[in-house]
Design a protein around this motif. Structure first.
Motif, short mmCIF file in Angstrom:
data_model
loop_
_atom_site.label_atom_id
_atom_site.label_comp_id
_atom_site.label_asym_id
_atom_site.label_seq_id
_atom_site.Cartn_x
_atom_site.Cartn_y
_atom_site.Cartn_z
N LEU A 281 15.01 -24.32 10.82
CA LEU A 281 15.79 -25.13 11.77
C LEU A 281 15.59 -24.69 13.21
O LEU A 281 15.61 -25.50 14.13
CB LEU A 281 17.28 -25.05 11.42
N LEU A 282 15.39 -23.39 13.43
CA LEU A 282 15.31 -22.86 14.79
C LEU A 282 13.87 -22.64 15.25
O LEU A 282 13.65 -22.14 16.35
CB LEU A 282 16.10 -21.55 14.89
N GLY A 283 12.90 -22.97 14.42
CA GLY A 283 11.51 -22.74 14.77
C GLY A 283 10.75 -22.18 13.58
O GLY A 283 11.30 -22.07 12.48
N GLU A 284 9.52 -21.82 13.81
CA GLU A 284 8.70 -21.32 12.71
C GLU A 284 8.93 -19.83 12.48
O GLU A 284 8.98 -19.05 13.45
CB GLU A 284 7.22 -21.58 13.01
N LYS A 285 9.01 -19.47 11.22
CA LYS A 285 9.09 -18.05 10.84
C LYS A 285 7.72 -17.62 10.33
O LYS A 285 7.07 -18.35 9.58
CB LYS A 285 10.13 -17.83 9.75
N LEU A 286 7.30 -16.43 10.74
CA LEU A 286 6.02 -15.87 10.29
C LEU A 286 6.26 -14.61 9.48
O LEU A 286 7.15 -13.81 9.81
CB LEU A 286 5.13 -15.52 11.49
N VAL A 287 5.47 -14.43 8.43
CA VAL A 287 5.45 -13.17 7.70
C VAL A 287 4.01 -12.71 7.61
O VAL A 287 3.13 -13.47 7.19
CB VAL A 287 6.05 -13.30 6.28
N LEU A 288 3.76 -11.49 8.06
CA LEU A 288 2.42 -10.91 8.02
C LEU A 288 2.40 -9.80 6.98
O LEU A 288 3.12 -8.80 7.11
CB LEU A 288 2.02 -10.34 9.38
N ARG A 289 1.62 -9.95 5.92
CA ARG A 289 1.45 -8.92 4.91
C ARG A 289 0.33 -7.98 5.38
O ARG A 289 -0.76 -8.43 5.72
CB ARG A 289 1.10 -9.54 3.57
N ILE A 290 0.63 -6.69 5.43
CA ILE A 290 -0.32 -5.69 5.94
C ILE A 290 -0.98 -4.98 4.76
O ILE A 290 -0.30 -4.35 3.95
CB ILE A 290 0.39 -4.67 6.85
N LEU A 291 -2.29 -5.10 4.68
CA LEU A 291 -3.05 -4.43 3.62
C LEU A 291 -3.90 -3.35 4.29
O LEU A 291 -4.97 -3.62 4.84
CB LEU A 291 -3.93 -5.43 2.88
N ASP A 292 -3.37 -2.14 4.27
CA ASP A 292 -4.00 -1.01 4.94
C ASP A 292 -4.56 -0.07 3.88
O ASP A 292 -3.82 0.53 3.10
CB ASP A 292 -2.96 -0.28 5.81
N LYS A 293 -5.89 0.07 3.85
CA LYS A 293 -6.51 0.93 2.84
C LYS A 293 -6.05 2.37 2.94
O LYS A 293 -6.08 3.11 1.95
CB LYS A 293 -8.04 0.86 2.96
N ALA A 294 -5.63 2.78 4.15
CA ALA A 294 -5.17 4.17 4.30
C ALA A 294 -3.90 4.43 3.49
O ALA A 294 -3.61 5.57 3.14
CB ALA A 294 -4.91 4.47 5.78
N ASN A 295 -3.13 3.36 3.20
CA ASN A 295 -1.90 3.52 2.42
C ASN A 295 -2.15 3.39 0.92
O ASN A 295 -1.23 3.55 0.12
CB ASN A 295 -0.87 2.46 2.84
N LEU A 296 -3.38 3.05 0.53
CA LEU A 296 -3.69 2.84 -0.88
C LEU A 296 -4.02 4.17 -1.55
O LEU A 296 -5.04 4.78 -1.26
CB LEU A 296 -4.87 1.87 -1.02
N ARG A 297 -3.12 4.61 -2.42
CA ARG A 297 -3.37 5.83 -3.19
C ARG A 297 -3.85 5.41 -4.57
O ARG A 297 -3.08 4.85 -5.35
CB ARG A 297 -2.09 6.66 -3.30
N ILE A 298 -5.13 5.65 -4.86
CA ILE A 298 -5.66 5.15 -6.11
C ILE A 298 -5.99 6.25 -7.12
O ILE A 298 -6.58 5.98 -8.14
CB ILE A 298 -6.90 4.25 -5.88
N ARG A 299 -5.61 7.50 -6.83
CA ARG A 299 -5.71 8.53 -7.85
C ARG A 299 -4.43 8.48 -8.69
O ARG A 299 -3.32 8.53 -8.17
CB ARG A 299 -5.87 9.92 -7.22
N LEU A 300 -4.60 8.35 -10.01
CA LEU A 300 -3.43 8.24 -10.88
C LEU A 300 -2.47 9.40 -10.69
O LEU A 300 -1.25 9.23 -10.76
CB LEU A 300 -3.89 8.18 -12.34
N GLU A 301 -3.02 10.59 -10.42
CA GLU A 301 -2.18 11.78 -10.28
C GLU A 301 -1.25 11.69 -9.07
O GLU A 301 -0.25 12.40 -9.00
CB GLU A 301 -3.05 13.03 -10.15
N ASP A 302 -1.58 10.81 -8.10
CA ASP A 302 -0.77 10.72 -6.87
C ASP A 302 0.34 9.68 -6.95
O ASP A 302 1.13 9.56 -6.02
CB ASP A 302 -1.67 10.37 -5.67
N LEU A 303 0.39 8.91 -8.03
CA LEU A 303 1.31 7.77 -8.08
C LEU A 303 2.72 8.14 -8.51
O LEU A 303 3.66 7.40 -8.23
CB LEU A 303 0.76 6.70 -9.03
N GLY A 304 2.91 9.24 -9.23
CA GLY A 304 4.24 9.63 -9.67
C GLY A 304 4.39 9.76 -11.17
O GLY A 304 5.49 10.00 -11.66
N PHE A 305 3.30 9.59 -11.93
CA PHE A 305 3.37 9.77 -13.39
C PHE A 305 3.77 11.21 -13.73
O PHE A 305 3.26 12.16 -13.15
CB PHE A 305 2.00 9.52 -14.02
N ARG A 306 4.70 11.36 -14.70
CA ARG A 306 4.91 12.67 -15.29
C ARG A 306 3.68 13.03 -16.11
O ARG A 306 2.98 12.15 -16.61
CB ARG A 306 6.15 12.68 -16.18
#
Length: 577
Positions: A281-306
């Motif tokens: 109603l008041l104008g356009e809303k924008l949402v920007l999804r940020i995909l930063d590879k620096a934030n991607l932890r892909i070692r299973l040991e780093d994710l929180g598994f016991r």
């Protein structure tokens, strides 16, 4: 005659909220009697409470709103209404003005003489709110003393701080005209600053929203939206247009939702942005999804598994063929877990293909396919075509329908390792969901290697850790009734964590490895509660039990675990049903 309820004292309120123990309060009161200082300020200096707690509790005692001052909450034009010396003397700073009502942060909001004096000085009606004296003095120096000029501040930013990648020439017309219009204005730099703040704060999304009194920019950090930036009023249309230009969207179309994407380089990092616009109603809303590879932890040991859960998950992935499911709600980190599994499995001897919507991160030695429903490229169609590409491992971004589920199970049965996500509350529930989709139980029992259900929990901020005794109901919900005298950790809130007490997130993983007993139960269509009982008998844990182990290790708080595993406190289904 009914007496009015007695208002709690400040210290009693802190104990009632679980911020302090009675022993800590008694010691603090004893120290106060010898030192003669204000209790709240003393607790703040000792690190027993955070600034936001002091503001909230004291404000409630005074019967007003409480705030913790930050950039974006203060309008520099409003702060300039009060001379520096008066702001310092009155211990007050104007925050913003709506029509003729000026909201002012004060350390004594109940003082009518100060409120009247502020009204005479500014010519506005005064709405007082509470903030601590130290907090007010900090921002009086920054705003009132230095007379911050937002436009000049934005103009001073370098456009090279954020640069576009592959900035293609735009078509002639409105886009070119807009580029000329914003050249030399603060709009480009304002958008750059918003993106820089998002990257530095490790935000996952940026929300740019229209309002009656200007634009609001909010950041989703650790799963929570935070209002960290308030642009000057009157710039919303220009901000939206600028974002649409870089996202290669139609700036003339304001009535329909649009999607775009852009790659930027910020702080030397290559970052992908997905842009979505929505008319309001008041104008356009924008949402920007940020995909930063620096934030991607892909070692299973780093994710929180016991360790035990990680070993079970790795055994599932070590099978030469079969179906491995990762389940959980939207935003629970399922895709990251699958990427981590692919990182473990990928090597030059294997042909790995993925079907995703969208492809979030590009991985080496992995062939990634983008779903495009608009041209008929669905998960099911892509999956059928992939089977003719001689795959060894297939990742399906999401099983949404019966057709995709059936093809995935057939692929698992014909010698392929298939990894996929599904939306269910827990691991045993994934079996019921697939059976509800129409899969035959004998096919599923043969294909399924295991299920991982997950949630994301915020981790404690290391800068403001404190020890406390959880409330009885929290211990009960966590299954720790016998640990009433045990100290746990939580974050008090500080500038490092935006007064939240948390910094970063980690996964909670419930792993159900399909043993021979569970395979037989799936074959005969056993209900979820029986599968859960067998899972626990085999040495597994529920989501809540897994999370409680993280709280016991001091990595998060019990309250956070209760909140993110709320569905897991529902008892198993009625066995008589």
């Amino acid at each position: 005659m009914i007496e009015a309820p007695k208002r709690m004292r400040f210290g009693e309120a802190l104990v009632a909220e679980g911020v302090l123990t009675q022993e800590q309060l008694d010691k603090a009161l004893a120290d106060q009697r010898t030192g003669g200082r204000m209790l709240g300020q003393m607790l703040l200096e000792q690190g027993l409470i955070g600034g936001h707690v002091l503001a909230r509790v004291l404000a409630r005692q005074l019967g007003v709103k409480g705030v913790v001052l930050r950039h974006g909450l203060i309008d520099p034009a409003a702060a300039a209404l009060l001379p520096t010396e008066e702001a310092a003397r009155l211990k007050a700073i104007p925050l913003f003005r709506v029509h003729n009502v000026l909201t002012v942060a004060m350390d004594e909001p109940q003082s009518l003489p100060k409120v009247d004096h502020l009204r005479r000085l500014t010519g506005c009606k005064i709405r007082p709110v509470y903030a601590t004296e130290a907090n007010i003095q900090e921002f009086v120096d920054k705003y009132a003393g230095k007379q911050v000029d937002v436009d000049s501040f934005l103009t001073s930013l370098s456009e090279s701080d954020v640069s576009l990648v592959e900035n293609e020439a735009q078509d002639e017309g409105p886009v070119t005209d807009l580029d000329k219009m914003v050249a030399g204005s603060p709009v480009v730099n304002l958008v750059n600053m918003a993106l820089l703040m998002a990257v530095k704060a490790k935000a996952s999304d940026v929300h740019i929203e229209p309002g009656k009194h200007g634009t609001s920019i909010r950041y989703r950090i650790d799963g929570q939206l935070r209002d960290l930036m308030k642009p000057p009023p009157g710039l919303h249309a220009a901000i939206v247009s600028r974002v649409k230009v870089v996202g290669k969207m139609d700036i003339a179309e304001k009535r329909l939702p649009q999607e775009g994407r852009v790659r930027i380089v910020a702080e030397g990092r290559d970052i992908d942005l997905r842009v979505s616009s929505m008319p309001t109603l008041l104008g356009e809303k924008l949402v920007l999804r940020i995909l930063d590879k620096a934030n991607l932890r892909i070692r299973l040991e780093d994710l929180g598994f016991r360790p035990q859960a990680l070993e079970a998950f790795q055994r599932m992935l070590a099978q030469p063929h079969g179906l491995v499911l990762v389940t959980g709600p939207t935003g629970s980190g399922k895709t990251t877990t699958l990427y981590s599994a692919l990182d473990l499995l990928r090597n030059p001897e294997l042909n790995i293909l993925t079907i995703e919507d969208p492809v979030e991160y590009q991985l080496d030695m992995v062939n990634q396919i983008q779903v495009q429903e608009s041209i008929g490229m669905s998960f099911a169609r892509a999956l059928r075509s992939i089977l003719r590409q001689d795959p060894d491992i297939i990742m399906v971004g999401e099983i949404r329908d019966q057709e995709t589920a059936r093809v995935a199970v057939q692929a698992a049965l014909t010698g392929h390792l298939v990894l996929a996500t599904l939306h269910t509350n827990d691991a045993p529930g994934a079996v019921a969901r697939l059976l509800d989709m129409g899969l035959e139980s004998y096919l599923l029992s043969s294909a399924l290697n295991g299920v991982v259900a997950q949630r994301l929990a915020r981790t404690l901020c290391p800068h403001c850790l404190t020890k406390y005794y959880p409330a009885e109901n929290v211990l009960h919900d966590a299954g720790l009734e016998t640990d009433a005298g045990r100290l746990f950790q939580k974050g008090m809130g500080c500038s490092h964590c935006h007064n939240s007490g948390f910094s970063g997130r980690l996964g909670i993983y419930e792993v159900m490895e399909v043993s021979q007993a569970i395979r037989k139960m799936i074959h005969r269509g056993a209900p979820s509660h029986e599968l859960r009982e067998q899972q626990i008998h085999d040495g597994g844990m529920t989501l809540r039990q897994e999370g409680v182990q993280l709280a016991l290790a001091g990595r998060t708080s019990l309250e956070e675990i209760i909140a993110v595993t709320h569905c897991d406190d529902i008892q198993v289904e009625d066995k008589a049903a």
